[in-house]
Design a protein around this motif. Structure first.
Motif, PDB file in Angstrom:
ATOM      1  N   TYR A 184     -33.343 -24.761  38.798  1.00 25.36           N
ATOM      2  CA  TYR A 184     -33.639 -24.646  40.239  1.00 25.36           C
ATOM      3  C   TYR A 184     -32.406 -24.678  41.071  1.00 25.36           C
ATOM      4  O   TYR A 184     -31.442 -25.524  41.021  1.00 25.36           O
ATOM      5  CB  TYR A 184     -34.370 -25.913  40.746  1.00 25.36           C
ATOM      6  CG  TYR A 184     -34.662 -25.975  42.298  1.00 25.36           C
ATOM      7  CD1 TYR A 184     -35.413 -24.834  42.679  1.00 25.36           C
ATOM      8  CD2 TYR A 184     -34.264 -26.915  43.026  1.00 25.36           C
ATOM      9  CE1 TYR A 184     -35.965 -25.014  43.930  1.00 25.36           C
ATOM     10  CE2 TYR A 184     -34.502 -26.988  44.412  1.00 25.36           C
ATOM     11  CZ  TYR A 184     -35.413 -25.794  44.905  1.00 25.36           C
ATOM     12  OH  TYR A 184     -35.803 -25.681  46.318  1.00 25.36           O
ATOM     13  N   GLY A 185     -32.311 -23.267  41.839  1.00 26.37           N
ATOM     14  CA  GLY A 185     -31.240 -23.062  42.765  1.00 26.37           C
ATOM     15  C   GLY A 185     -30.187 -22.219  42.033  1.00 26.37           C
ATOM     16  O   GLY A 185     -29.004 -21.944  42.576  1.00 26.37           O
ATOM     17  N   LEU A 186     -30.143 -22.243  40.667  1.00 26.73           N
ATOM     18  CA  LEU A 186     -29.408 -21.353  39.957  1.00 26.73           C
ATOM     19  C   LEU A 186     -29.194 -20.056  40.479  1.00 26.73           C
ATOM     20  O   LEU A 186     -30.273 -19.307  40.292  1.00 26.73           O
ATOM     21  CB  LEU A 186     -29.051 -21.615  38.334  1.00 26.73           C
ATOM     22  CG  LEU A 186     -28.872 -22.923  37.893  1.00 26.73           C
ATOM     23  CD1 LEU A 186     -28.904 -22.776  36.147  1.00 26.73           C
ATOM     24  CD2 LEU A 186     -27.454 -23.319  38.203  1.00 26.73           C
ATOM     25  N   GLN A 187     -27.928 -19.492  40.807  1.00 30.49           N
ATOM     26  CA  GLN A 187     -27.859 -18.150  41.042  1.00 30.49           C
ATOM     27  C   GLN A 187     -28.353 -17.118  39.886  1.00 30.49           C
ATOM     28  O   GLN A 187     -27.829 -17.545  38.768  1.00 30.49           O
ATOM     29  CB  GLN A 187     -26.516 -17.777  41.620  1.00 30.49           C
ATOM     30  CG  GLN A 187     -26.209 -18.466  42.933  1.00 30.49           C
ATOM     31  CD  GLN A 187     -24.869 -18.000  43.498  1.00 30.49           C
ATOM     32  OE1 GLN A 187     -24.298 -17.265  42.842  1.00 30.49           O
ATOM     33  NE2 GLN A 187     -24.662 -18.290  44.745  1.00 30.49           N
ATOM     34  N   SER A 188     -28.902 -16.023  40.177  1.00 31.59           N
ATOM     35  CA  SER A 188     -29.046 -15.065  39.301  1.00 31.59           C
ATOM     36  C   SER A 188     -30.128 -15.397  38.142  1.00 31.59           C
ATOM     37  O   SER A 188     -30.040 -14.771  37.073  1.00 31.59           O
ATOM     38  CB  SER A 188     -27.770 -14.545  38.659  1.00 31.59           C
ATOM     39  OG  SER A 188     -26.882 -13.825  39.220  1.00 31.59           O
ATOM     40  N   VAL A 189     -30.777 -16.583  38.154  1.00 32.87           N
ATOM     41  CA  VAL A 189     -31.785 -16.855  37.210  1.00 32.87           C
ATOM     42  C   VAL A 189     -33.148 -17.246  38.100  1.00 32.87           C
ATOM     43  O   VAL A 189     -33.321 -17.979  38.909  1.00 32.87           O
ATOM     44  CB  VAL A 189     -31.405 -18.352  36.788  1.00 32.87           C
ATOM     45  CG1 VAL A 189     -32.457 -18.748  35.583  1.00 32.87           C
ATOM     46  CG2 VAL A 189     -30.071 -18.007  35.854  1.00 32.87           C
ATOM     47  N   ARG A 190     -34.238 -16.333  37.469  1.00 33.24           N
ATOM     48  CA  ARG A 190     -35.807 -16.527  38.080  1.00 33.24           C
ATOM     49  C   ARG A 190     -36.300 -17.560  36.885  1.00 33.24           C
ATOM     50  O   ARG A 190     -36.059 -17.215  35.618  1.00 33.24           O
ATOM     51  CB  ARG A 190     -36.078 -15.328  38.241  1.00 33.24           C
ATOM     52  CG  ARG A 190     -35.841 -14.681  39.362  1.00 33.24           C
ATOM     53  CD  ARG A 190     -36.520 -13.281  39.636  1.00 33.24           C
ATOM     54  NE  ARG A 190     -36.469 -12.216  38.497  1.00 33.24           N
ATOM     55  CZ  ARG A 190     -36.842 -11.214  38.515  1.00 33.24           C
ATOM     56  NH1 ARG A 190     -37.620 -10.606  39.612  1.00 33.24           N
ATOM     57  NH2 ARG A 190     -36.678 -10.572  37.262  1.00 33.24           N
ATOM     58  N   VAL A 191     -37.079 -18.500  36.989  1.00 33.40           N
ATOM     59  CA  VAL A 191     -37.946 -19.250  36.200  1.00 33.40           C
ATOM     60  C   VAL A 191     -39.355 -18.801  36.197  1.00 33.40           C
ATOM     61  O   VAL A 191     -39.837 -19.014  37.578  1.00 33.40           O
ATOM     62  CB  VAL A 191     -37.635 -20.516  36.221  1.00 33.40           C
ATOM     63  CG1 VAL A 191     -38.394 -21.339  35.210  1.00 33.40           C
ATOM     64  CG2 VAL A 191     -36.221 -20.890  36.080  1.00 33.40           C
ATOM     65  N   VAL A 192     -40.120 -18.289  35.146  1.00 34.98           N
ATOM     66  CA  VAL A 192     -41.700 -18.341  35.442  1.00 34.98           C
ATOM     67  C   VAL A 192     -42.258 -19.340  34.426  1.00 34.98           C
ATOM     68  O   VAL A 192     -41.925 -19.114  33.107  1.00 34.98           O
ATOM     69  CB  VAL A 192     -41.991 -17.042  35.122  1.00 34.98           C
ATOM     70  CG1 VAL A 192     -43.586 -16.652  35.218  1.00 34.98           C
ATOM     71  CG2 VAL A 192     -41.384 -15.917  36.237  1.00 34.98           C
ATOM     72  N   ILE A 193     -43.099 -20.038  34.756  1.00 33.29           N
ATOM     73  CA  ILE A 193     -43.521 -21.324  34.055  1.00 33.29           C
ATOM     74  C   ILE A 193     -44.872 -20.815  33.773  1.00 33.29           C
ATOM     75  O   ILE A 193     -45.608 -21.071  34.619  1.00 33.29           O
ATOM     76  CB  ILE A 193     -43.197 -22.754  34.318  1.00 33.29           C
ATOM     77  CG1 ILE A 193     -41.751 -22.816  34.431  1.00 33.29           C
ATOM     78  CG2 ILE A 193     -43.786 -23.739  33.604  1.00 33.29           C
ATOM     79  CD1 ILE A 193     -41.348 -23.929  35.144  1.00 33.29           C
ATOM     80  N   LEU A 194     -45.550 -20.795  32.755  1.00 32.87           N
ATOM     81  CA  LEU A 194     -47.083 -20.715  32.351  1.00 32.87           C
ATOM     82  C   LEU A 194     -47.733 -22.098  31.897  1.00 32.87           C
ATOM     83  O   LEU A 194     -46.908 -22.711  31.171  1.00 32.87           O
ATOM     84  CB  LEU A 194     -47.432 -19.660  31.451  1.00 32.87           C
ATOM     85  CG  LEU A 194     -46.641 -18.316  31.491  1.00 32.87           C
ATOM     86  CD1 LEU A 194     -47.292 -17.291  30.504  1.00 32.87           C
ATOM     87  CD2 LEU A 194     -47.050 -17.752  32.887  1.00 32.87           C
TER      88      LEU A 194
END
Length: 429
Positions: A146-156
């Motif tokens: 959470y909040g890390l630059q340049s990282v998107r997280v998608v959780i199924l």
């Protein structure tokens, strides 16, 4: 450190490559080419060290010089900011409590270490983390990134098949965290993730990575708390130690077996499952025959085709271990309820996943042995079911209380890859 693809041994990558890549060709898992072993005197010295110092040295044995000692130490220090205490439950049994991190589950260890390592090696390259969860992985990964630059997280995650408080922990963050409720079970979620990684154009466009225990960085981090557990035990307990692991996707058991491979003195392991008993049946009759996944009280273990099992098989092959050395049990929901009541009568409040491990351990522990079972999540994460079973109220820890009343930010999708693909490509950069 070199790792090879279990489905194509010709594909070999470095540790850094494995972190970035997640999976190999044909969705193959990466596995260490060399299996380091510590001498007995080294093990004794390690067990005298503090958690962070010891963990850095253990991880160095695998990572070698790909990451500097100082950088690795800082990553471990930032990731393992919370304890993993061993709590006595009976004269010959204790629980390794792994739920004292920010999301109250064992997956905080692996999730936070992976986030630290990825930030260390990825640089400014944008990354999309795509992962499936049967409960606790989602929260651990979401909070770690959470909040890390340049990282998107998608959780199924499977719609309606995780506890409401588990859902609140990771579906209320927003920002760079995107959560998807899938109409299906965990295996369906996992299959969608694998399809995404098989889509070369999608993988390249989004720089896809996975934070499941299929990612080697998460798995290696979990080795460390097995050593931390043994370090807290008296010598006589270490000499006859049996460890029971609640098992769903089998990452935790794989890590424990790797700890044993390193030289940690463990007499044997027990793989404890619920009604999703593919592995216990395989260990009984030698037949790999997954049944359809069924919903149970221990929902994070509702997995009928565990992703990490090929690593367990490879380790047994490489070490020439016998399957008869691995204990196993499938624990029903009714027995789980009875076990939770038994533990409460002993003065220990637990939850369904740990209860399966305790039951298997209690049933199989022999005279003179000392048993350790893993407490993988805080009981309050399963507040409704535990309260109903025990007939008593549980207070919410701060981490849960802060999110309990926040609105869910999840999207809902059918278990169709075409719709998931469209959603992923529509995400803001």
């Amino acid at each position: 450190m070199k790792l090879y693809n279990l489905k194509d041994h010709n594909e070999q990558v470095s540790f850094v490559q494995a972190i970035k890549q997640g999976l190999g060709k044909q969705q193959g898992l990466f596995f260490p080419l060399d299996l380091p072993v510590f001498e007995l005197t080294d093990i004794e010295q390690l067990l005298e060290q503090d958690f962070v110092t010891r963990s850095r040295r253990l991880l160095s044995a695998f990572i070698a010089d790909e990451v500097s000692e100082d950088a690795l130490h800082q990553c471990v220090k930032a990731a393992f900011e919370f304890p993993a205490p061993v709590v006595q439950v009976a004269e010959d049994v204790a629980c390794l409590e792994l739920f004292h991190g920010p999301t109250l589950a064992f997956k905080d260890f692996g999730g936070r270490f992976m986030a630290q390592m990825l930030a260390q090696v990825a640089g400014d390259q944008p990354v999309t983390i795509l992962t499936a969860t049967s409960g606790d992985t989602g929260a651990a990964v979401a909070h770690a990134f959470y909040g890390l630059q340049s990282v998107r997280v998608v959780i199924l995650y499977p719609q309606g098949k995780i506890s409401p408080l588990q859902e609140k922990l990771f579906c209320t963050l927003g920002g760079n965290i995107h959560t998807m409720a899938i109409d299906g079970d965990f295996d369906a979620c996992q299959a969608l993730v694998k399809q995404a990684f098989d889509d070369r154009a999608l993988k390249k466009a989004l720089h896809l990575n996975s934070a499941n225990s299929i990612n080697i960085s998460r798995l290696l981090a979990q080795i460390c708390y097995y050593f931390e557990a043994v370090a807290q035990l008296p010598q006589d307990a270490r000499n006859q130690l049996v460890i029971s692991v609640p098992s769903g996707n089998f990452g935790d058991l794989t890590a424990g077996l790797l700890a044993k491979s390193l030289g940690l003195p463990v007499k044997r392991f027990i793989a404890a499952t619920n009604a999703n008993d593919t592995v216990p049946r395989f260990l009984s009759n030698g037949q790999w025959q997954p049944h359809p996944t069924v919903a149970t009280l221990s929902n994070a273990m509702d997995v009928s085709q565990p992703n990490n099992w090929p690593r367990v098989e490879e380790l047994f092959r490489r070490k020439v271990w016998q399957w008869s050395e691995l204990g196993h049990a499938a624990v029903s929901d009714e027995t789980t309820k009875d076990t939770l009541r038994e533990l409460a009568e002993r003065g220990y409040i637990s939850e369904p996943h740990a209860a399966t491990a305790y039951r298997a351990l209690r049933d199989q522990l022999q005279q003179g042995e000392f048993g350790l079972f893993l407490g993988t999540a805080h009981p309050a994460k399963f507040k409704q079911s535990v309260e109903a079973i025990l007939g008593q109220k549980l207070s919410l820890p701060k981490a849960l209380a802060l999110r309990a009343d926040l609105p869910l930010l999840s999207h809902r999708l059918p278990a169709r890859f075409s719709e998931l693909r469209q959603f992923l490509l529509s995400l803001p950069a």
